[in-house]
Structure formats: structure tokens, C-alpha cells
Design an enzyme around this catalytic site. Sequence first.
Site, mmCIF file in Angstrom:
data_model
loop_
_atom_site.group_PDB
_atom_site.id
_atom_site.type_symbol
_atom_site.label_atom_id
_atom_site.label_comp_id
_atom_site.label_asym_id
_atom_site.label_seq_id
_atom_site.Cartn_x
_atom_site.Cartn_y
_atom_site.Cartn_z
ATOM 1 N N TYR A 1 11.077 -5.982 8.013
ATOM 2 C CA TYR A 1 10.965 -6.409 7.084
ATOM 3 C C TYR A 1 10.801 -5.571 5.814
ATOM 4 O O TYR A 1 9.806 -4.682 5.429
ATOM 5 C CB TYR A 1 9.586 -7.732 7.005
ATOM 6 N N GLN B 1 9.103 -17.480 7.025
ATOM 7 C CA GLN B 1 10.603 -17.776 7.813
ATOM 8 C C GLN B 1 11.428 -17.006 8.132
ATOM 9 O O GLN B 1 11.337 -16.733 9.040
ATOM 10 C CB GLN B 1 11.534 -18.853 6.705
ATOM 11 N N ASN C 1 3.563 -8.749 1.270
ATOM 12 C CA ASN C 1 2.079 -9.805 0.809
ATOM 13 C C ASN C 1 2.096 -10.462 1.645
ATOM 14 O O ASN C 1 1.774 -10.217 3.270
ATOM 15 C CB ASN C 1 3.317 -10.796 -0.969
ATOM 16 N N SER D 1 -2.037 -0.164 -0.573
ATOM 17 C CA SER D 1 -1.721 1.396 -0.749
ATOM 18 C C SER D 1 -3.244 1.583 -1.494
ATOM 19 O O SER D 1 -3.277 1.174 -1.903
ATOM 20 C CB SER D 1 -0.261 1.360 -1.556
ATOM 21 N N GLN E 1 -0.345 5.994 -7.050
ATOM 22 C CA GLN E 1 -0.503 5.140 -6.169
ATOM 23 C C GLN E 1 -0.636 3.825 -7.467
ATOM 24 O O GLN E 1 -1.114 2.412 -7.101
ATOM 25 C CB GLN E 1 -1.701 5.605 -5.741
ATOM 26 N N HIS F 1 1.914 0.793 -8.299
ATOM 27 C CA HIS F 1 1.834 0.341 -7.431
ATOM 28 C C HIS F 1 1.036 -1.682 -7.160
ATOM 29 O O HIS F 1 2.207 -2.337 -7.044
ATOM 30 C CB HIS F 1 1.449 0.219 -5.782
ATOM 31 N N GLU G 1 -5.070 6.204 3.535
ATOM 32 C CA GLU G 1 -4.208 5.929 3.915
ATOM 33 C C GLU G 1 -3.136 7.330 3.720
ATOM 34 O O GLU G 1 -2.362 7.575 4.329
ATOM 35 C CB GLU G 1 -2.946 4.662 2.860
ATOM 36 N N HIS G 2 -3.771 7.777 1.755
ATOM 37 C CA HIS G 2 -3.158 9.281 1.525
ATOM 38 C C HIS G 2 -4.118 9.967 1.234
ATOM 39 O O HIS G 2 -5.145 8.736 0.585
ATOM 40 C CB HIS G 2 -2.258 8.417 0.461
ATOM 41 N N GLU H 1 -14.696 -2.638 45.765
ATOM 42 C CA GLU H 1 -14.185 -3.467 44.769
ATOM 43 C C GLU H 1 -14.048 -4.903 45.300
ATOM 44 O O GLU H 1 -13.338 -5.265 45.117
ATOM 45 C CB GLU H 1 -13.207 -2.828 43.906
#
Lengths: 437, 437
Positions: free
Chosen positions: A124, A186, A209, A233, A255, A258, A322-323, A410
Site C-alpha cells: 500500500y 477499500q 493514515n 513517524s 522528521q 512529516h 523508530e529512528h 503428557e
Amino acid sequence: MKTLNNPAERKWPQLAERSAIKQARLMELVDKVFYDIRKKGDKAVLKYARQFDRFSADDFTVDHETIEAASQQVSERLKQAIALAKSNIEKFHFSQKEEIVKVETSPGVVCWREARPIENVGIYVPGGTAPLFSTVLMLAIPAKIAGCKEIVLCSPPGKEGAIHPAILYAANLAGVTRIFAVGGIQAIGAMSFGTKSVPKVEKIFGPGNQYVMTAKHAAQYYGTAIDMPAGPSELLVVADETCRPSFVASDLLSQAEHGPDSEVILLSDNKKVVKEINKELDIQLANLPRKEMAEKALKNSRAILFKDVETCIRFSNVYAPEHLILAVENPVLRSREVTNAGSVFLGNYSCESAGDYASGTNHTLPTSGYAKAYSGVSLDSFIKKITFQQLSEEGIVGIGVAVETMAEAEELFAHKNAMTLRLGEVSAQQAKNYENS
Amino acid sequence: MKTLNNPAERKWPQLAERSAIKQARLMELVDKVFYDIRKKGDKAVLKYARQFDRFSADDFTVDHETIEAASQQVSERLKQAIALAKSNIEKFHFSQKEEIVKVETSPGVVCWREARPIENVGIYVPGGTAPLFSTVLMLAIPAKIAGCKEIVLCSPPGKEGAIHPAILYAANLAGVTRIFAVGGIQAIGAMSFGTKSVPKVEKIFGPGNQYVMTAKHAAQYYGTAIDMPAGPSELLVVADETCRPSFVASDLLSQAEHGPDSEVILLSDNKKVVKEINKELDIQLANLPRKEMAEKALKNSRAILFKDVETCIRFSNVYAPEHLILAVENPVLRSREVTNAGSVFLGNYSCESAGDYASGTNHTLPTSGYAKAYSGVSLDSFIKKITFQQLSEEGIVGIGVAVETMAEAEELFAHKNAMTLRLGEVSAQQAKNYENS
């Protein structure tokens, strides 16, 4: 940036908290769209594409001619840049291939793992003002190296009703097999369940999103794997007196641009450094086209002063960014202390944007503290490792009694019997061999 | 077993379908229990333990004395079997450690990955009549090898109000750090959110009934990772004329005895073989303590005849079984055709129960067709791989323009600027060096 001074360790978890994402209210909408797509396939996809993406054509399949034509709309300069990035991403992800290691755990018991590609994967790519062709490279290149057969790409059509040429160009170059101008819930639904046009995939990758994220979570519930949960992010920079304040400021801003929900954190053991970085932020911010967005993100961000770099890294491990940029002395040595992070950039010349585009590492990384349990996307994300084992007569004799004993404990007597029968056969054979010898 | 003859390929997906698991109606209950645990911690856990598990004590923490005492209640024979299994599981999972490979993707751009343990992990071991200590070994041993700091184990108390000694013994031996006599939704909730007694973990492992599975799914929603989605256990056997019908029957039964919802599939290219296996099934079934359960599972199972072994394996790839036994000629050669499976057992002597207990491979594997996208549990499941990168001046010069160009095309000008500043610095330096030379 708001600056905190030496916060107590018990306050760290609270300082490391991200703003929670509320998916619950979107789930109802996702359920409805998914239900329709399962029932009505392409017709439902088209309906929602018209409703949510203002899609006006009759077919969201991007045909071969359109893909070929896109190449002419991309500048030579960008093509060269993409070629370099592709080559580096290929090198790094190709190095992640593993050799098969056969292990004889007991005499006659040989075990190993082999990788197999996930056959059908979906990528995506979000829409928006700018075309995120770099994400196409980051996901399609390792998919291709892994050997995935079908690499489906969905991306919402832009203002002109079509996917941006740079995305189509990158997709075609990287080995994407099918492209659809569908976005949002969708798109995720179509790839999860499959329609007449869109192939069903086994795993869905890529950012998005809140609608896309909620849809990916729902897809997982219905049996389609996803790369990882995702949030806004983030970047955390640890800077000491050896850092270049202007570089650090530029990284924090890259950063922040974004979006207003981006998280930017600066840690330092040096008050003067923080001051200088703040000054640089003001200077650089003035010239940014996305100034407003970056300003908003910076408002939610903070600088924190700690007594030393070690403590900065300890806080960073609680935050699990993340970074992570280590703009400190001896960054490689320091990096051993890092336990939780998506991707780490070492020293003054290793800017996050290098890794975002062209150094070769993947930029699809765990956000929101998920780096505590998740890795970023790599070749591993596009394969499964299957275990294989082969036992000989010797293997049966070696572990047979242990298996019988454990199965009995068992209370799984058929499990035991499967071994007893084989043990019996082997001793019968051995007796026969003995007679004949 | 019901036998099908050469079904058309278009019918394969339908034949490979598993009975759907309905989690929706359980989700409400899970939400309620989770809400209470988040709000009231241990008190809520205790309340539900009393309600669901008939727990009667005041504290569900298993203390050190109880764990030590358990060792005396386990027979020497079982201890020896567990020791052998542990040694083999260790060998195989230790071999999964990876060396760090530094890759210079462009001159001066060095990228690599390093593994870090997930710090806190949780292991769920289901209750029931028999103590599943083998699951303890399969999850705690790789966690220990990975270097996880806190390895929490939750298991519902048995009829006597305590966890079975064999589970406590295995847990202690394998390196579990904390044990709690809590089961079901409340165990998953306690490990997800953490309480005063139970540490919060970053990832939860282990099998369980529908309550546990639904709770694990919900835990994932709240940010805790899980090993994989799970369904009833499965075995698919491909058998040709070289198979031992009695061995195959014993393997099918060892799967069937797990419960009435276990899936057992036999594929063959040979009618006579199927007939003989069926005959053996009747003989062996008569002597099984879990006869009734196995009989029910066999009723839902089927044998399918195909024209050759190749077609059998192609069907198996559509089915994507958790366990796959290839009781055929040249099994290692044949195994190359396998694209979707959890764990593969090659030849007449490689019974599933070997892998369930003591060969060294992990028995926590993807069911319900998840093998198309998921691997079984391995050392990888307990670590994250963090990417690192370090750029030199040469690296900046090499990829700088590409990064600038791509960032500009994505309209991310702060990203571009982070590189422009560094490029400027490097050329200023180079000019200076030139003047001085």
C-alpha cells in the site's frame, strides 16, 4: 523546543508515552466496507473509491500502457537517483539471504530451516500531495529478492484521477506485477479478500493514515498478515558536544516536516549544545516550505538534558524510537548500548534522510514503541522459514525413549505409539542383522 | 476416513478450507476482563481466576519453594528425557544465531543489522488433564538463548489448585524467571498490561483455547506483540507405495488424539496404500485411551487420491499444513517442492512426535493455513533486528545528490536540506584540503 532537565527515572515511561491512536470508532466503518467487498467484490471497491477518493473512471486497474508511458514523465535525474537507491537497497537486502544450515542435534537426527517466499504480497502506498515512490522501492525490492510471485500495489489516485508517474515508474522498475488505483480501506479490503480484478494476498505492507491502519488491523483479524502496526513517524537524536548543531537541527526538522503528529526528541548531556540546536532550528525553519507543519510538530516535541550520554541512551531504550541518531563521540561503540530502536544512524554524517532513500536500509520501521518487540521490514518480512527434519534408524534409537517418556507424561499415547512402532521396527531389523552376521 | 478421488484443481481451495473460528462473541468478554485488569490490576486478575479457574488461594504467584519442591515430584526417567530434549532444542535454536554482516552498499556507506532480545516475554501454557511441559521447553529455551531478561510463565492451576510439577520443573530448568498460576483471558490481560505481581511483557507466546486466542488477538490491538494467530492442530501426510502403512496410521492418530477439531489429511497416489492405512487405523484406534476424541477427529478428516506425488504436494501447498509428513520415495528431493508448511518430516522414520518433543525443532507452528505467511517460532521470534548505518564523507559525496533529488521529488525539503548541509560541509573541507596541499 521545550527543555526538561534530568527527569527522574520513574517518570521516564510517562515521558516516553505516545499519544494513543483511537481506532475503535473507525472499526465500524471498516467492518461495513469489508463486508461489502466480500459480498460484491469490485463493484463495492469501485463504489467506495468514488465515495472516498472521488474516483471517476470505470476501472481502477492500471494498464500496461499507462505504466510504460509513466517512464517518459520522470526526469533523467530522478531516474538516476532511483537507480542508485535501488542498487543499494538490493545489495543490503540481498545480504540478508541465509544459507541452509543442517544441524545434527543427536546422531541420526538432522534438522534445518529453508526459506520460501510468501507467494502473494500487497503493497500500500499512501496518496497525498507528494508521490512516495521511495516506499515502493523499500517494499517491492525485497519482495522481488524474496521471490514473491505476485506483488500487488494499491495507491489512491491523485487529483488528476491517476497514480503519480514516479510511483508507476518505481513500481515497474522494482518488479511490481499488478497496480491498482485504489486507496484507503477499500484497497486493504480488496487485497485481503481478493476480487475479480485484485488478487488476494497473504500479507499487506506499507504505511497509511488511520483508516488504512485500522483496515490493516481488521485484515489481520480475517487472516491476512501485515508488516507491523504503525503510528506517526518519530526521530530521537542523542547529541553531545561533538555534534554539529546545524546537522542535528536539520535532522529534527526532516522528521518534523512529516506532519503535526510527528514525534521529535532531542537528548543531550550538554546545555550549550541544546541551545545551539534550538538557534539553528529557528534559522532553518524560516526557509522551509512545510514550515507550518514542522512548527506544529516541534511544539509537541522536547529536548531532555541528562547527566551523561549513557543515561540518554538508557532513556532512548525506554522510548524505543523508530529512528535514532547518535551524534556523539564513538558512535559505533555507543551503539552497543542500544536495545530498542528501529534504525540507528551513527555519527554526524549519517542523516536519517540517507536511510529514508538511498543508503540501502529499509525505511519501513516500527513506530510508537513497537521497536521493543518488532523489527523493521527486511527480506525476512517476505519469506517464511520452514523447518525440516530427517531421522535415521540411529536417530530413532537415540531419541525414541525420550519421546515415548515425554508423550506418556503428557498423556498422549498415540504420540508415544508412533515412536514405539518405529523403535520396534528398528530393533527387529537390528536383531535380523545380528542373526545374519 | 472418507476418500476423495482426484478432485479438480478449482475445488482445492474449498477442500483446503478450515472451519472458521468465531471470535466476535468472545471479544466482548475479553474487553470487559481487560478493562477491569487495567483498572484494578491483581484484584481483578484474582476475581476472574476465582470465577473461571476455581482458584481459591489469595496469591497466584508461584513461590520459589514450590518450584524447588516440584523437582522431587518428577521421575528420574522423565528428567532424563527432558534433559535430552532440552539439549537438542538448544542446539537447533542456537544454530539460528546470526553473525553480523556489514555491507558497504556504496563507498563510505556501511549498513548492517544486529539482533537484540525482546526484553520481557510471556509464555502461556494451557491447562487441561495433562501437563504440557514440552511447550514450556519450546518457548522458554529460545527465549533464554535470545537473552530475554524476564521470561514470565502463566498457566491455569489444575484440579489441586496448583500448576503441575512437570511444568514447574521444565520452567525452572529452561530459565523462566517468574511463574503465575493464572490462566485464560486474565493471564493474557495481566501480561499485556502488567499488574503489581505480573510484569508487563512485550510479546506473548503459546497455544490456548478460544478464550486465550481471542485475548491474544485483543492484546495485539493494545500494543503487545504475539507469536502468531492459532487454530486447531493439523497434520497432512503424503504417502506413496514406499510408506509404512502402520507408521502413517500412527502419525494420523497422534494428530487426531489432540481433540475432535484436529485436522488430519492423507494424500496418496496409491489406492492400495490408502486402504492399508485405513485398516491400520482401525487396529491402532482400538487400543487408544483417547479413542473417542481421535474417532471424532477422523470423522472430519479425509484421504484424497491424486494421480502422482507431485500433485499431492501441490495440493498440500494450497492447504499449507502445520505439520507435513512426506512418507514418499526420495523425501529430501521432494521437499524442494514444498512452498507452504510449518514443519516438514521426511521419510518413514521422521514421525511428528519426534518434532513435538525431542528432535530440536520447535513445535509452535502456524495452523489454519497461516503457514502461507507465517513461520513457526524460532530464535527470531524472541529478538528484533535493528539496522545500523554509518556514512563517511565519501559516503555523503557518493549518495548525497541521489538523496537530495529523491527528497525533492517527494516534496520533503527538510529531508533534502539535511543532506545539502552535509554535502556543503564535505566540499568546504575538500576545498580546504586542496588549498593546503
